[in-house]
Design a protein around this motif. Sequence first.
Motif, PDB file in Angstrom:
ATOM      1  N   THR A   1      46.809  46.041  80.001  1.00 52.19           N
ATOM      2  CA  THR A   1      47.479  45.908  81.226  1.00 52.19           C
ATOM      3  C   THR A   1      48.331  44.682  80.958  1.00 52.19           C
ATOM      4  O   THR A   1      49.154  44.482  81.669  1.00 52.19           O
ATOM      5  CB  THR A   1      46.404  45.718  82.471  1.00 52.19           C
ATOM      6  OG1 THR A   1      45.602  44.492  82.060  1.00 52.19           O
ATOM      7  CG2 THR A   1      45.395  46.878  82.712  1.00 52.19           C
ATOM      8  N   LEU A   2      48.140  43.855  80.006  1.00 53.55           N
ATOM      9  CA  LEU A   2      48.893  42.593  79.804  1.00 53.55           C
ATOM     10  C   LEU A   2      48.989  41.578  81.062  1.00 53.55           C
ATOM     11  O   LEU A   2      49.967  40.853  81.151  1.00 53.55           O
ATOM     12  CB  LEU A   2      50.065  43.064  79.210  1.00 53.55           C
ATOM     13  CG  LEU A   2      50.261  44.196  78.117  1.00 53.55           C
ATOM     14  CD1 LEU A   2      51.539  44.426  77.518  1.00 53.55           C
ATOM     15  CD2 LEU A   2      49.275  43.472  76.973  1.00 53.55           C
TER      16      LEU A   2
ATOM     17  N   SER B   1      60.831  37.738  78.999  1.00 53.56           N
ATOM     18  CA  SER B   1      61.187  36.389  79.193  1.00 53.56           C
ATOM     19  C   SER B   1      60.597  35.789  80.181  1.00 53.56           C
ATOM     20  O   SER B   1      59.503  34.695  79.896  1.00 53.56           O
ATOM     21  CB  SER B   1      62.679  36.440  79.710  1.00 53.56           C
ATOM     22  OG  SER B   1      63.376  37.065  78.652  1.00 53.56           O
ATOM     23  N   ILE B   2      60.258  36.132  81.219  1.00 56.72           N
ATOM     24  CA  ILE B   2      59.466  35.510  82.481  1.00 56.72           C
ATOM     25  C   ILE B   2      58.016  35.702  82.188  1.00 56.72           C
ATOM     26  O   ILE B   2      57.164  34.933  82.599  1.00 56.72           O
ATOM     27  CB  ILE B   2      59.792  35.975  83.912  1.00 56.72           C
ATOM     28  CG1 ILE B   2      59.213  35.478  85.072  1.00 56.72           C
ATOM     29  CG2 ILE B   2      59.343  37.614  84.097  1.00 56.72           C
ATOM     30  CD1 ILE B   2      59.749  33.827  84.900  1.00 56.72           C
ATOM     31  N   CYS B   3      57.566  36.747  81.516  1.00 54.02           N
ATOM     32  CA  CYS B   3      56.266  36.779  81.148  1.00 54.02           C
ATOM     33  C   CYS B   3      55.928  35.848  80.361  1.00 54.02           C
ATOM     34  O   CYS B   3      54.425  35.595  79.901  1.00 54.02           O
ATOM     35  CB  CYS B   3      55.756  38.188  80.467  1.00 54.02           C
ATOM     36  SG  CYS B   3      55.881  39.524  81.733  1.00 54.02           S
ATOM     37  N   GLY B   4      56.798  35.017  79.568  1.00 56.53           N
ATOM     38  CA  GLY B   4      56.589  33.993  78.362  1.00 56.53           C
ATOM     39  C   GLY B   4      55.819  34.408  76.891  1.00 56.53           C
ATOM     40  O   GLY B   4      55.089  33.862  76.458  1.00 56.53           O
ATOM     41  N   CYS B   5      56.115  35.746  76.833  1.00 56.94           N
ATOM     42  CA  CYS B   5      55.751  36.319  75.424  1.00 56.94           C
ATOM     43  C   CYS B   5      56.919  36.604  74.472  1.00 56.94           C
ATOM     44  O   CYS B   5      57.099  37.783  74.101  1.00 56.94           O
ATOM     45  CB  CYS B   5      55.122  37.662  75.779  1.00 56.94           C
ATOM     46  SG  CYS B   5      55.870  38.890  76.926  1.00 56.94           S
ATOM     47  N   GLY B   6      57.334  35.514  74.292  1.00 55.78           N
ATOM     48  CA  GLY B   6      58.400  35.507  73.262  1.00 55.78           C
ATOM     49  C   GLY B   6      58.286  34.357  72.276  1.00 55.78           C
ATOM     50  O   GLY B   6      57.378  33.616  72.593  1.00 55.78           O
TER      51      GLY B   6
ATOM     52  N   GLY C   1      43.291  34.624  72.031  1.00 60.94           N
ATOM     53  CA  GLY C   1      44.377  35.752  72.211  1.00 60.94           C
ATOM     54  C   GLY C   1      45.800  35.360  71.772  1.00 60.94           C
ATOM     55  O   GLY C   1      45.916  34.657  70.767  1.00 60.94           O
ATOM     56  N   ASN C   2      46.642  35.596  72.610  1.00 57.82           N
ATOM     57  CA  ASN C   2      47.997  35.288  72.336  1.00 57.82           C
ATOM     58  C   ASN C   2      48.809  35.292  73.895  1.00 57.82           C
ATOM     59  O   ASN C   2      48.151  35.352  74.631  1.00 57.82           O
ATOM     60  CB  ASN C   2      48.586  36.372  71.572  1.00 57.82           C
ATOM     61  CG  ASN C   2      48.309  37.924  71.986  1.00 57.82           C
ATOM     62  OD1 ASN C   2      48.527  38.095  73.410  1.00 57.82           O
ATOM     63  ND2 ASN C   2      47.913  38.733  70.901  1.00 57.82           N
ATOM     64  N   GLU C   3      50.086  35.422  73.817  1.00 60.46           N
ATOM     65  CA  GLU C   3      50.891  35.099  74.859  1.00 60.46           C
ATOM     66  C   GLU C   3      50.651  36.222  75.907  1.00 60.46           C
ATOM     67  O   GLU C   3      50.733  36.319  77.034  1.00 60.46           O
ATOM     68  CB  GLU C   3      52.238  35.011  74.734  1.00 60.46           C
ATOM     69  CG  GLU C   3      52.678  33.768  73.944  1.00 60.46           C
ATOM     70  CD  GLU C   3      54.074  33.545  73.596  1.00 60.46           C
ATOM     71  OE1 GLU C   3      54.729  32.532  73.723  1.00 60.46           O
ATOM     72  OE2 GLU C   3      54.643  34.568  73.158  1.00 60.46           O
ATOM     73  N   TYR C   4      50.204  37.630  75.333  1.00 56.55           N
ATOM     74  CA  TYR C   4      50.154  38.672  76.029  1.00 56.55           C
ATOM     75  C   TYR C   4      48.569  38.807  76.567  1.00 56.55           C
ATOM     76  O   TYR C   4      48.453  39.084  77.902  1.00 56.55           O
ATOM     77  CB  TYR C   4      50.399  39.871  75.421  1.00 56.55           C
ATOM     78  CG  TYR C   4      51.760  40.361  74.805  1.00 56.55           C
ATOM     79  CD1 TYR C   4      52.549  40.864  75.611  1.00 56.55           C
ATOM     80  CD2 TYR C   4      52.176  39.822  73.562  1.00 56.55           C
ATOM     81  CE1 TYR C   4      53.640  41.196  75.382  1.00 56.55           C
ATOM     82  CE2 TYR C   4      53.373  40.091  73.241  1.00 56.55           C
ATOM     83  CZ  TYR C   4      54.321  40.765  73.965  1.00 56.55           C
ATOM     84  OH  TYR C   4      55.772  41.086  73.920  1.00 56.55           O
TER      85      TYR C   4
END
Length: 947
Positions: free
Chosen positions: A294-295, A355-360, A598-601
């Motif tokens: 679901t991220l 971008s807004i999710c902060g996952c870059g 985990g990670n950004e996701y």
Amino acid sequence: MKRKTAHIISHTHWDREWYLPYESHHLRLTSLMNELMDTLEQDERYRYFHLDGQTIMIDDYLQVYPDGKERLARLIEQGKIIVGPWYVLQDEFLTSSEANVRNLLIGHQEAARWGPVSKLGYFPDSFGNMGQAPQMLKQAGIEAAVFGRGVKPTGFDNVVVDAPGEYESPYSEMVWESPDGSSVVGVLFANWYSNGNEIPVDPEEAKRYWDKKLADAEKYASTPELLYMNGCDHQPIQKDLGDAIETAKTLYPDVDFVHATFDSYLAALGKHPSDDWVTVHGELRSTRTDGWGTLVNTASARVYLKQMNQVGQTLLEKGAEPLAAIANLTAGHKYPHEPLAYAWKTLMQNHPHDSICGCGVDEIHREMIGRFDKSRHMAEALIAESLSAIGSRIGTDDIAAWPENARPAAFFNTTGWDRGGVVTVDVQAVRINFKEGPSPQGIADKLDALKIGPGRVIDTEGRQIPAKIEDLGAQFGYDLPDDGFRVPYMARTFRLTFEAQNVPALGYKLYAWVPEEEGRGTDYEAAVSRNGEKALQEQADQLEKSSSIEEVVSTPYGMENQVLAVRFADDGSYSLTDKTTGRTFEGLGVYDDCGDIGNEYVFRQPEGDEMLTTRGLSAAITLVEDQPYRVTYEIVHEWEIPASAEDLFEDEKRRLVPFLKRRSGRSTDTVTLKLTTRVSLEASGKGVQVSVTLNNQARDHRLRVLLPTGLQTQTVLADSIFEAAERNIVPAPEWINPSNAQHQQAFVSLSDGTHGLTVANKGLNEYEVLQDGCGTIAVTLLRSVSEMGDWGVFPTPEAQCIGEHTLEYAVYPHAGNAIDSGAFAQAYQYQTPWFSQPLKMQSGTLPAEYRALTWSGEKLALSAFKQSEEKGDVIVRWYNLSGEDAQLAFEPKFAADAVYESDILERRGAVTETIRRQEQQAIRVPVSPAKIVTFALAVQPDTTPNA
């Protein structure tokens, strides 16, 4: 047997910035666009291309190749390049209700400048889909949506048993219905949005390819119309697609292979019966999965981005827009359509999901900070212009209770409900322009030497208001006249802090500071000399009037006002007693911390990791503010936590070990996490306001605040897009993720039907209701991770969020639930700042107290007050937060010719009422459950405000 049709839709899923910095993707985009236009012009078999990244891709391309404008316009007008309806492909849950509307509105406006607007609700890779999307799409004239996540496809051989129609569908086609009953055709990319990518030309390869692809699509398709998405992330166009389609036609004569558009595919789909389609309701969050995909933890990646976004959105939709509308209505100030669109577009450049999710990668999120600043600076400048325009028209010299030396200020409430709260404004006692000399230093010395006492703050009736008055000394400032050069000055400045009360919704209220100046006497004497004996009676009544003002008091262990009592424990947690209901909530404000490998996701706590908490950890508790209008306690924890993950973690990331297979734990080395928490209670406050400041030096961890409610309930209310979504606390049996975090916008709330607790926030978009038997609401404050995640090795050291952070939330106890009690309005107001404007003693056409609109309607929230670009109408939008019918009544306090039913595209519909200028009347409208209603109020050009 019916012939099958393979509808092949060419696109490239254009993440504007993701695993490469923006400009790296930007260069690839311009190459793709040039190649696309060459192909469309030279190969008649390559007929269409869906511009996946939506209209911003056009702007991005033309930045580099402005000479391509005419060529691009021709291809869009011919229907070969399909654009819109969004400006960007946003994350729906991390952008506000009005931001989602502006995205659709500006997307339509931008696309229409080029040619036909794609009427498709396009959500290819959103990390879940908002429940009110069908209603929004229907209002925009859109009848279908396609999406890649949120529904679990089960196929023909599986039977949906537990929750049919909630998050599962046997088919890739379904009906998607909003809480209000609006519905659209929903198409799930059951085999993802790349299931027709890189179609082979070679017959042998094509046979293997299509045998699998046809079977995969037929597994879920309810009709012979099979959808194939010819593209993927940043995919170059397939220039030999015409040859590949010819090969497929030869191999499969019983299948029609067509290069298609979504319009042609949906038209073909509509020719088949849909009686056996499942209806999926509301939010599409795929809870009937294992829970890892679901991220949702992108809601807590790089929290600083979410905080900046909340500030930026609020300044535009609850500051710049309503104040500009009021300035236009009251002062004739031109509504700034173009600057507002620029500010919104700049902000929305940060709203694509990666971008807004902060996952870059770190570079793109550094650039986002600049965009947030640019948008915010424009919003602040527009707000200042509007406040100045309105302030110049407010009459202050006819307020009998004010002496000549009063320094007035107007305080603006741009929320939908009357409001009280602590405000701050700087006022000038004496000002000297530089040109008056002798020098800036000499002017400052002269001003600092003036004997000016702190004086007092009074309202328009002469009541003295408890206030903190700080002498700031001489301060530099400047004016920028519209008709001349800048005017620098120095001013003896005082800062006023006090609690304003009952400030009208969409309006303002005046207060004044009366200084004590040597030789002038008291403000009473000045008032007598100016107003005669009337002032004498006002002064005599002042003490009696002042006694009615609410106050908050400190106690040895806490603080209390008329409705709440707060008591602190030795570990810094606090209890909150609702004096109205008698309910006490114990143990609020404990922190927990755990590892995150985990990670950004995705959040992943290490196996066997012990959850650390501050429960029982001694804290230093200090009373730092003790004013009649506000009491604040400071709680300081010095907490030793693991410094990072184990060394093994670096090796696991390097070797691309999937996060579920990682075995790293937390390091035995520790660092000190100093948490400085300030808990404030205002005199008329219905909840406590909390700020947490910390200097994070730990890595690979997650920090939350815990708020145990003790309430037994199966569901939670979470503020979402145009709704308070009711979600199950216990996930479906398929959910194996130990964490059940979810999205929120302004608040999350629990209620057992009798009592409730609502937690509001500023940019803290992730919460979880723990399965601990205590109904504990856990709000994520910080998540520190070190890599992007997904498909490769992308280190992101800045996602560790090392350094200073300040996080803010508020807690409101109440009877019943958040909607029936009205606690939701407190949460919305908590996110909205006060605006103020110092004034002169002057004549003016505007009254001392003003509201632009009166309205009533229980369980309704006012969402927008702005002006439309096409007609100049005042646009007002509400939505019903409940599952019951509501009654809306509203009356504009400005001259309007007519009130039209409208929609989220701000178009005029049916005339609801005709309003005669001299006979203002309330408009009464029923609002069905979960309905979004918008009205366009036609404004007379010579409008004059009414008190």
